[in-house]
Write an enzyme that holds these catalytic residues in place. Structure first.
Site, PDB file in Angstrom:
ATOM      1  N   GLU A 135       0.824  -1.203   0.000  1.00 27.64           N
ATOM      2  CA  GLU A 135       0.000   0.000   0.000  1.00 27.64           C
ATOM      3  C   GLU A 135       0.865   1.264   0.000  1.00 27.64           C
ATOM      4  OE1 GLU A 135      -4.117   1.231   2.313  1.00 27.64           O
ATOM      5  OE2 GLU A 135      -3.266  -0.762   2.526  1.00 27.64           O
ATOM      6  N   ASP A 147      -3.520  -0.297  10.128  1.00 29.49           N
ATOM      7  CA  ASP A 147      -4.582  -1.094   9.503  1.00 29.49           C
ATOM      8  C   ASP A 147      -4.120  -2.500   9.133  1.00 29.49           C
ATOM      9  OD1 ASP A 147      -5.848   1.302   9.764  1.00 29.49           O
ATOM     10  OD2 ASP A 147      -5.732   1.837   7.643  1.00 29.49           O
TER      11      ASP A 147
END
Ligand code: GLA
Length: 357
Positions: A135, A147
């Protein structure tokens, strides 16, 4: 090979994971499942757009959801763990753009399934790292590590206290329910606000260090001292990060002794700090939080990156269903639509899935 990973709700500790502070997330009972089979080249289908898409991990990012898969392939390749090609199918119940980290659920589940396809099992920490690299380094979202970490490490009935500076984690019991109310306002993490706040935090840290503060990271700034030497908007960002850091540790302590009312009080304070000092809320979320407080919820706040997404409500389990209905009705009177609301318990993290039947 099949694997799944959950979305997450952050109880408290917002916008501190890229500032070296603690966070207190838990997994929600909505997941993303990825099934991976060997293939020539890479292709993927998702229940969201019902087309089969080819993607090329060696090519440029295209701005779509398969970028996360390409990013995972690249991060696995660096470790010699990626298959040469794969056909992937994705199904998810995690709302996209709802502040519940659908992207980390996708990246973690894909990493688990693709590694398994090559016969490799990653530890939870490795899984989180691969998904974060996908990411952050590959897709280019300047996110922190919260996350991916919770999607990989979550345990049922537990919230995770995660000290982002040291990597130390502690599982804390959370046996109750949380209610999640969707503002219906959608953000994209890659859009301006999030990256701008990160840049402001970096700037504030550099200015404070220049003024003689020896700080390993911004979360180490003492909450009791407003940095008067900084431009006002940067001083407010620092105030949020410093006070949120101490609120999160206080909330973890309260959770440890089962004191949910104190956790709730800290959630309201967190929301106000996010609203006024960090300026990362939105009107719909402020309305929901204020209504929740008037209706007697123990706590409520906007969770996740901000500027939209989901408000998390903590309330007495017996009165909560009525309270949430009233909350929806109050919102509907102002905005002319009923916001979606659902309840969740703390759920489990990434896992291999065996086909049923
Ligand atoms: C997003 C990012 C996380 C974190 C939160 C804000 O969810 O992915 O790393 O920074 O925003 O707390």
């Amino acid at each position: 090979m099949a694997a799944s990973a959950p979305g997450r709700v952050n109880l408290i500790g917002e916008h501190v994971d890229y500032n070296g502070g603690p966070v207190l997330p838990m997994a929600v009972a909505r997941r993303t499942a990825v099934v991976a089979g060997l293939g020539h080249g890479f292709q993927a289908a998702s229940t969201r757009d019902d087309v089969v898409d080819r993607f090329d991990p060696d090519g440029p990012m295209r701005g779509g959801w398969t970028d996360f898969l390409a990013g995972v392939v690249r991060a696995l390749r660096r470790r010699g763990l990626a298959p040469a090609g794969a056909a992937l199918a994705v199904a998810s119940t995690v709302p996209v753009g709802g502040g519940l980290s659908s992207s980390a659920a996708l990246a973690v589940a894909a990493a688990r399934a693709l590694a398994a396809l090559g016969g490799h099992a990653l530890t939870g920490a490795e899984l989180a790292r691969v998904a974060w690299e996908a990411e952050h380094d590959e897709v280019g979202v300047r996110c922190g590590t919260m996350d991916q970490t919770i999607a990989a490490l979550a345990q049922p009935g537990k919230a995770l206290l995660y000290e982002t500076a040291t990597g130390v984690t502690r599982q804390l019991p959370f046996r109750g329910k949380l209610w999640l109310v969707d503002t219906g306002v959608r953000h994209r993490l890659a859009d301006g606000g999030y990256n701008q706040r990160r840049a402001e935090c970096d700037e504030a840290l550099a200015l404070l260090r220049g003024a003689g503060w020896e700080l390993p990271h911004l979360a180490a700034y003492p909450p009791a001292r407003l940095p008067a030497s900084l431009p006002p908007h940067l001083a407010r960002r620092v105030a949020h990060v410093a006070t949120e850091t101490s609120r999160t540790r206080a909330a973890a302590e309260a959770l440890g002794r089962g004191d949910l009312r104190t956790v709730g009080k800290l959630m309201y304070e967190s929301h106000r700090s996010l609203q006024h000092d960090y300026a990362a809320s939105c009107e719909e979320a402020d309305v929901l939080v204020e209504s929740a407080e008037r209706l007697g919820a123990w706590g409520a706040r906007l969770t996740g990156a901000g500027w939209g997404g989901t408000v998390v409500v903590l309330a007495d389990e017996r009165s909560a269903p009525r309270l949430i209905l009233d909350l929806q009705a109050q919102f509907a009177r102002i905005y002319g639509r009923v916001p979606e609301a659902w309840a969740t318990r703390a759920s489990g993290g990434a896992k291999r899935e065996a086909a049923r039947g």
